[in-house]
Design an enzyme around this catalytic site. Structure first.
Site, PDB file in Angstrom:
ATOM      1  N   ASP A 143      -7.737  -7.796   4.616  1.00  0.00           N
ATOM      2  CA  ASP A 143      -6.606  -7.408   4.566  1.00  0.00           C
ATOM      3  C   ASP A 143      -5.817  -8.971   4.408  1.00  0.00           C
ATOM      4  OD1 ASP A 143      -4.084  -6.464   5.028  1.00  0.00           O
ATOM      5  OD2 ASP A 143      -3.984  -6.777   7.154  1.00  0.00           O
ATOM      6  N   SER A 144      -4.332  -8.587   4.140  1.00  0.00           N
ATOM      7  CA  SER A 144      -3.690  -9.636   4.088  1.00  0.00           C
ATOM      8  C   SER A 144      -3.534 -10.910   5.262  1.00  0.00           C
ATOM      9  CB  SER A 144      -1.921  -9.593   3.385  1.00  0.00           C
ATOM     10  OG  SER A 144      -1.579  -8.519   4.521  1.00  0.00           O
ATOM     11  N   CYS A 160      -6.026  -2.420   3.771  1.00  0.00           N
ATOM     12  CA  CYS A 160      -4.751  -3.331   2.622  1.00  0.00           C
ATOM     13  C   CYS A 160      -4.281  -2.310   2.126  1.00  0.00           C
ATOM     14  CB  CYS A 160      -4.839  -4.663   3.013  1.00  0.00           C
ATOM     15  SG  CYS A 160      -3.547  -5.587   2.144  1.00  0.00           S
ATOM     16  N   GLU A 194       3.275 -10.105  12.085  1.00  0.00           N
ATOM     17  CA  GLU A 194       2.230 -11.589  11.670  1.00  0.00           C
ATOM     18  C   GLU A 194       2.970 -12.652  12.965  1.00  0.00           C
ATOM     19  OE1 GLU A 194      -0.586 -12.730   9.782  1.00  0.00           O
ATOM     20  OE2 GLU A 194      -0.660 -10.056   9.807  1.00  0.00           O
ATOM     21  N   CYS A 197       0.506   1.622   5.817  1.00  0.00           N
ATOM     22  CA  CYS A 197       0.571  -0.046   5.922  1.00  0.00           C
ATOM     23  C   CYS A 197      -0.485  -0.519   6.608  1.00  0.00           C
ATOM     24  CB  CYS A 197       1.717  -0.771   5.989  1.00  0.00           C
ATOM     25  SG  CYS A 197       1.005  -2.321   6.792  1.00  0.00           S
ATOM     26  N   HIS A 243      -0.392  -2.318   9.216  1.00  0.00           N
ATOM     27  CA  HIS A 243      -0.213  -3.500  10.095  1.00  0.00           C
ATOM     28  C   HIS A 243       0.247  -2.077  11.180  1.00  0.00           C
ATOM     29  CE1 HIS A 243      -0.478  -6.885   7.420  1.00  0.00           C
ATOM     30  NE2 HIS A 243      -0.434  -7.608   8.981  1.00  0.00           N
TER      31      HIS A 243
HETATM   32  N1  DGL Z   1      -1.582  -4.095   5.756  1.00  0.00           N
HETATM   33  C1  DGL Z   1      -1.260  -4.246   4.537  1.00  0.00           C
HETATM   34  C2  DGL Z   1      -0.698  -2.768   3.948  1.00  0.00           C
HETATM   35  O1  DGL Z   1      -2.107  -2.151   4.661  1.00  0.00           O
HETATM   36  C3  DGL Z   1      -0.550  -5.352   3.965  1.00  0.00           C
HETATM   37  C4  DGL Z   1       1.169  -6.007   4.812  1.00  0.00           C
HETATM   38  C5  DGL Z   1       1.415  -6.814   4.012  1.00  0.00           C
HETATM   39  O2  DGL Z   1       0.358  -7.895   3.541  1.00  0.00           O
HETATM   40  O3  DGL Z   1       2.288  -6.793   2.932  1.00  0.00           O
HETATM   41  O4  DGL Z   1      -0.609  -3.221   3.016  1.00  0.00           O
END
Ligand code: DGL
Length: 270
Positions: free
Chosen positions: A7-8, A70, A162, A194, A196
């Protein structure tokens, strides 16, 4: 026998938690690109290059299979990676398809033509890059007809999570839900596109109302991964060590992750 989760940043931990509960014997190697998060405001070439760097590191750690936990990378980079880059003996899978299969009441491998499904009005909450890609609508159109999707790009939510600023994250989620409802007043289903966002799932549900079914990826992806590994047991790679890798500040990321997962997590430098 390791499987990689990319993931990012911290969002993929929601997928890691569900996957490690479903597959307790599989050592997962997690890679969070916290130095470059958020991906959702980057362009596709940038997301592609960063995702390749992360997945390369997961392969080096003994993974033959990497899950892009992600949506932004799955939307902006996965297809290009599969077409041009993924080595023949490795696999990279994304997180969109399990969720769309759940929404369209399909099982894995059901390639029958698109058909009408129960839900007609779907709200998609995702990062700006995921919304821009229209990857969700494209995958949905392969499986369902007559579904109206209204997408809301949720700027700022990933940054707030984050940073550990959950008060700001909650305020942003509520304002994004309001914005969505101005465009689609009565969605039947909402997709948290997403990884997150499951950390804010209760806020999404509360803001949307109890009559809206909220689809969130972690359990769906974990079930799909269990199924995949039972069909492809050879894709569990040679690595044996569980690891949490980050491109960011390992101590800070460990503290955040420990707070999110409510158990001690030690990240090391990727
Ligand atoms: N958690 C990620 C997603 O599912 C990345 C969000 C991001 O880095 O902007 O899109």
């Amino acid at each position: 026998m390791a499987v990689g989760i990319f993931d990012s940043g911290l969002g993929g931990l929601t997928v890691y938690r569900a996957a490690s509960a479903a597959l307790p014997d599989v050592p997962f190697v997690y890679y969070g690109d916290n130095a470059h998060t958020p991906y959702g405001v980057r362009d596709d070439d940038d997301i592609y290059a960063l995702t390749i760097a992360g997945v390369t590191r997961l392969f080096e750690a003994g993974c033959d299979l990497a899950i892009l936990a992600c949506n932004t990378a799955s939307a902006a980079a996965l297809r290009r990676m599969q077409e041009n880059w993924v080595p023949r003996d490795k696999r990279v899978l994304g997180v969109f398809v399990p969720m769309i299969e759940a929404l369209t009441e399909r099982h894995w491998g059901d390639n029958s033509p698109p058909r009408e499904v129960a839900v007609k009005h779907v709200a998609l909450f995702a990062t700006p890059a995921t919304v821009r890609s229209r990857a969700f609508q494209r995958e949905l159109a392969f499986r369902a007809i007559g579904v109206d999707v209204e997408a809301q790009a949720c700027g700022g939510v990933v940054d707030a999570i984050e940073d550990g600023d959950m008060i700001l994250a909650e305020a942003l989620v509520r304002s994004h839900v309001d914005a969505l409802k101005r465009k689609m007043p009565d969605p039947e289903a909402a997709v948290l596109g997403c990884t997150h966002y499951p950390m804010m799932q209760e806020v999404f549900q509360d803001a949307l109302g109890s009559d809206v079914t909220v689809y969130s990826q972690p359990d769906l992806v974990a079930a799909s991964l269990s199924d995949y590994l039972s069909r492809h047991p050879n894709m569990v790679g040679s690595g044996e060590e569980r690891m949490f890798l980050t491109t960011g500040d390992a101590r800070r990321v460990s503290d955040q992750a420990t707070r999110f997962l409510r158990r001690k997590i030690d990240f090391v430098a990727a």
